[in-house]
Every structure is written in structure tokens, then in C-alpha cells.
Design a protein around this motif. Structure first.
Motif, short mmCIF file in Angstrom:
data_model
loop_
_atom_site.label_atom_id
_atom_site.label_comp_id
_atom_site.label_asym_id
_atom_site.label_seq_id
_atom_site.Cartn_x
_atom_site.Cartn_y
_atom_site.Cartn_z
N ALA A 69 0.84 -1.20 0.00
CA ALA A 69 0.00 0.00 0.00
C ALA A 69 0.87 1.25 0.00
N ARG A 73 1.16 4.07 -3.08
CA ARG A 73 0.87 5.48 -2.84
C ARG A 73 2.09 6.34 -3.19
N ARG A 88 -4.47 10.22 -6.08
CA ARG A 88 -5.13 9.61 -4.93
C ARG A 88 -5.27 8.12 -5.22
N VAL A 89 -4.96 7.30 -4.24
CA VAL A 89 -5.06 5.85 -4.41
C VAL A 89 -6.18 5.32 -3.52
N TYR A 90 -7.12 4.61 -4.14
CA TYR A 90 -8.20 3.92 -3.44
C TYR A 90 -7.87 2.44 -3.41
N TYR A 91 -8.00 1.82 -2.26
CA TYR A 91 -7.89 0.36 -2.19
C TYR A 91 -9.20 -0.23 -2.68
N VAL A 105 -5.13 -0.09 5.36
CA VAL A 105 -4.91 0.77 4.19
C VAL A 105 -5.17 2.23 4.51
N LEU A 110 -4.25 5.47 2.15
CA LEU A 110 -5.11 5.18 1.01
C LEU A 110 -6.57 5.50 1.36
N SER A 318 -6.80 9.59 -9.99
CA SER A 318 -7.13 8.57 -8.99
C SER A 318 -6.91 7.19 -9.59
N GLU A 320 -7.23 2.71 -8.49
CA GLU A 320 -7.94 1.78 -7.62
C GLU A 320 -7.31 0.38 -7.61
#
Length: 469
Positions: A69, A73, A88-91, A105, A110, A318, A320
Motif C-alpha cells: 500500500a 501510494r 489519490r489511491v483507493y484500495y 490501508v 489510502l 485517482s 484503484e
């Protein structure tokens, strides 16, 4: 030196020099063998884990999840900064979701992507700030959308025209957690027409599938979103598939989506662009995914170059990832039961049966997914033999590892470890043949703990309304 004999093994599977080796790209960084040859994960031996929790057992290396993670990022942050924007990182919670992972996360900076009302409730139960959640799904119900708006979910990704009208009705009632004057941020998922080089069911941006809307229909839908008081259109979303190893598909997809992005700028600002996830991992020694830093640099550069060519600003980006964070952090432990050699027209295949199967890992049956396996309770001896690891279910397609080499002395009672089972195994698990689902145990620094309880036979029978109590 291995003799050149005919074999039913696929070309990509070559006999290893040592059938006890642990390929670094496939296994968690903590995976090693102790002085006795026993597999160690997160500082805990396989035998100790099995004595404590039984088999089958899904083991998740907390340090590995957190490390991946953090790396993701950092990679996208650095790539975005180099081109004057942010990332921006979304799990992607669908890979594996429980309250513990949500906390991990979030701790690593995240956000979290959910795609059903159930996943939303798990994230909220973990204490997640709803503003750090994205909500996907091709068939979000009115009740799910009401819950998302009321909770204050940061971004809802609209998948269809019907969903726009559902949201319009909800926001008109002032259901937002932030108050009636707060607009609900939304994105529109579009199909770029780029088909990732992967299994058809894993490729999600070509036209003939259930997700999103074609590019040519998007302007009409965005215009409708912009008409609705209480909705704020913040950008486009496009996800081209899963288990992708290179940048080419992302580059082509981004180019097509940027054409639409540029067109839509005439109607107002578009601050964001979400290019999804799908970054591949190594399941076998033959897999060679690009380092995440290379992917991040290449994808962000493609967007920046496309924006420069069109004379438009680079939006905030972004992504994912899910599998890329938890996939290689997971290892499933089984006990070997029966073994039989089957003579084929070319060579022999040894069938090694274990006490789990398609109920805890449906991916081989669904997608023909390949995995790697190693003896876990000891280091084996003897020349590598070609095996197919199969489960205990009443299905010929109940395959856990389709093609693998194990030491020739593999025997009933051995513990077997299957690598890279952290993503999409537990979420797709079932009670087929009334087999209870296994627990998930986290390991770190020589300690272990249950993060999802396993099921008992009593749990299964408790749902049967025909049992007299």
C-alpha cells in the motif's frame, strides 16, 4: 539437469532446480524456510499456524499488505508531482475486505473503494471517514444510494442514466450527511473501448459488457448530471480490466478518455480523472509484471502528454488497485489427503488432493487462473514431479493449482502452501458441498491473530430452517 522427456506440462512451466524454492515475486517478502525446512510466514511457522487454527487456513501477511500500500501510494504521488498534479489511491475492497484491512490501508494513507451496500457497511464499521470512500456498482439500489448519500460518501461513481435519476430524487430530499446545501460529488464511468489483454471476464472497458456507458453517450449524461442541483460532476472514470502487466492499454484508454474530457470542459471544470486499477501480480515464476513505479510513471506521463497535446490542464488523478496490494500477501495452507498417479497419452500427472478447493478459491474454475504451490511442513526430497493440486469437492473442475512441480516424496499428511491467494479468494468463497469457509489469520513479527472467524458446521446448519431445535 532435467532430461528432455515428453510431458503434459505447459510450455511456461519448467521443472525447478529445487522444488522447495520460494520465488520472491510470488511469495510475501517474509516467506522463508527455517533450519528444518518448514515454511515461515511473518515469523510464524506453518505448523504452528495449523496447530492453532487448523486447515484450510488463509494467512495474510500484515507487513506485506502495508508495504505494498505504501509503495503504491508513494509511486503515484511521485509520478503525479513530476507532472504538476496530484494522485489519490483507493484500495479496491472487492479484492479482500474486512474491517482490519480497511484500517491497515487507511493507516497507509489510502482511500477505499466499495461496490455494494455490504462493502460500504464494512468500511463504515471499520471507522472509515465516509469522505474517503468511493462507491462503485452497476446496479446500486435506491436504498444503497440513500445510505451512501446519507453517510457522506466522498464520491459516487455513476454507472447508468437510471442511476442519475435515482440520485436526483435522493438529493432533492436533502439526504446528505453534510446537510441539504452540500452537493454529492459524482463521477461517470465510461467505456473507452480498450480491451485489456486478459481473460474476457476480467476485461471491463470493451463495449459489450455491463459496466459504464459508451464514450459517445457520455456528453448527454454529463449534461443531465450538471442540470441537477445537489450533484457535482467531478470527473470521468474508466477501468480497462484486471491482471494487466504493461502500460500500453492504459495509455490508449487515457487518450480516448481525454478526448471526451476535453469536450466536456466546455461545460465546466472537471477536476478529476480516475483510471481504475487492474495492475497485475506474479502468480507463477513465469509471470513478470512491471514494477509499480514503472507503471505509475508511464500512466501519469501518458495523461500529462495527452493533456499537453490538447492544451488542457492535467486533472487530479485517482487509481484503484486491490490485487496489487493484497494478492501476494496471502497464502493458503492445506493438508494433503489422497495422492494418485494418472497415466496420460504423454507422460504422467500426479493428483494431489487437499482438504479445501473451489469453495475457498474459485478462480481456477472461473478463469483458469494459475497458482504456485510448495510443501509447507518440511522441505521435500526427490526429483520434482508434475502435479495437479485438486480439492475435495464433487466437481472435476475443482482444481486448486493446475500445473506445478512438487518434490517426489509429497505424501498424505503433508502441509501444502498455495501462494498469492490474498485477492479474490475469500470474497468468492462459498459453502459448496456444505464445506465451511476457512478463517483468515494475520501474521506479523512472529505473532498471529484471527481477523475473520472461520465457519463451523454448526454455522452452516443454523441457516437450515428445516432443523428442529
Amino acid at each position: 539437469m532435467h532430461s528432455a522427456v515428453s510431458s503434459p506440462a505447459p510450455e511456461w512451466l519448467t521443472p525447478p532446480d529445487d522444488a522447495n524454492d520460494l520465488v520472491p515475486a510470488v511469495w510475501p517478502a517474509s516467506a522463508e524456510r527455517d533450519a528444518d525446512g518448514e515454511l515461515v510466514l511473518g515469523g510464524v511457522t506453518a505448523g504452528r499456524l495449523v496447530r492453532t487454527y487448523g486447515t484450510p487456513l488463509q494467512v495474510l501477511d500484515e507487513t506485506e499488505v502495508r508495504r505494498r500500500a505504501h509503495v503504491l501510494r508513494a509511486a503515484f504521488d511521485a509520478a503525479a508531482r513530476a507532472h504538476g498534479t496530484t494522485a489519490r489511491v483507493y484500495y479496491a475492497g472487492k479484492a479482500l475486505l474486512n474491517t482490519t484491512i480497511v484500517r491497515w490501508v487507511l493507516d497507509e494513507g489510502l482511500n477505499v473503494d466499495v461496490c455494494t451496500g455490504g462493502e460500504l457497511e464494512v468500511a463504515l464499521a471499520a471507522g472509515a471517514d465516509a469522505g474517503r470512500l468511493g462507491f462503485h456498482g452497476n446496479n446500486k439500489s435506491v436504498a444503497e444510494l440513500e445510505r451512501a448519500v446519507a453517510a457522506g460518501v466522498g464520491t459516487i461513481i455513476i454507472d447508468s442514466a437510471i442511476e442519475i435519476e435515482r440520485l436526483a430524487a435522493i438529493v432533492s430530499r436533502g439526504a446528505s450527511a453534510a446537510g441539504a446545501d452540500a452537493a454529492q460529488r459524482v463521477m461517470l464511468r465510461v467505456n473507452s473501448g480498450v480491451h485489456a489483454e486478459t481473460h474476457d471476464f476480467l476485461a471491463t472497458a470493451h463495449e459489450d459488457q455491463k459496466f459504464g456507458t459508451p464514450l459517445q453517450l457520455a456528453p448527454e449524461l454529463v449534461a443531465r448530471i450538471r442540470e441537477i442541483e445537489g450533484l457535482e460532476f467531478v470527473g470521468l472514470h474508466c477501468h480497462i480490466g484486471s491482471q494487466i502487466f504493461g502500460v500500453a492499454g492504459f495509455r490508449e484508454s487515457a487518450s480516448r478518455v481525454l478526448d471526451l474530457h476535453q469536450e466536456l470542459l466546455a461545460g465546466g471544470d472537471i477536476p478529476q480523472l480516475n483510471l481504475g486499477g487492474g495492475f497485475g501480480i506474479a502468480y507463477t515464476r513465469a509471470d513478470a509484471p512491471e514494477p509499480i513505479e514503472t507503471l505509475a510513471d508511464g500512466i501519469v506521463a501518458a495523461v500529462a502528454e495527452g493533456c499537453a497535446a490538447r492544451g488542457i490542464p492535467v486533472p487530479a488523478l485517482s487509481f484503484e488497485p486491490g490485487r496489487a496490494i493484497v494478492g501476494n500477501a496471502g497464502v493458503t495452507l492445506y493438508e494433503v489427503g489422497t495422492i494418485k498417479d494418472v497415466a496420460l497419452e504423454v507422460g504422467t500427472r500426479r493428483y494431489v488432493s487437499v482438504d479445501g478447493g473451489m469453495s475457498d478459491n474459485a478462480r481456477p474454475a472461473l478463469y483458469g487462473a494459475q497458482y504456485s504451490a510448495r510443501l509447507a511442513s518440511r522441505a521435500g526430497e526427490g526429483a520434482p514431479v508434475l502435479v495437479r493440486v485438486v480439492g475435495k469437492h464433487c466437481e472435476s473442475g475443482d482444481i486448486v493449482v493446475d500445473h506445478e512441480h512438487l518434490p517426489g516424496d509429497v505424501a498424505p499428511g503433508d502441509l501444502l502452501a498455495v501462494a498469492a491467494t490474498g485477492a479474490y479468494c475469500a470474497p468468492l468463497s462459498s459453502n459448496y458441498n456444505h464445506v465451511p469457509r476457512p478463517p483468515i489469520v494475520a501474521v506479523r513479527d512472529g505473532e498471529s491473530r484471527v481477523i475473520v472467524r472461520g465457519e463451523s458446521m454448526a454455522d452452516l446448519l443454523a441457516r437450515d430452517a428445516g432443523i428442529q431445535r
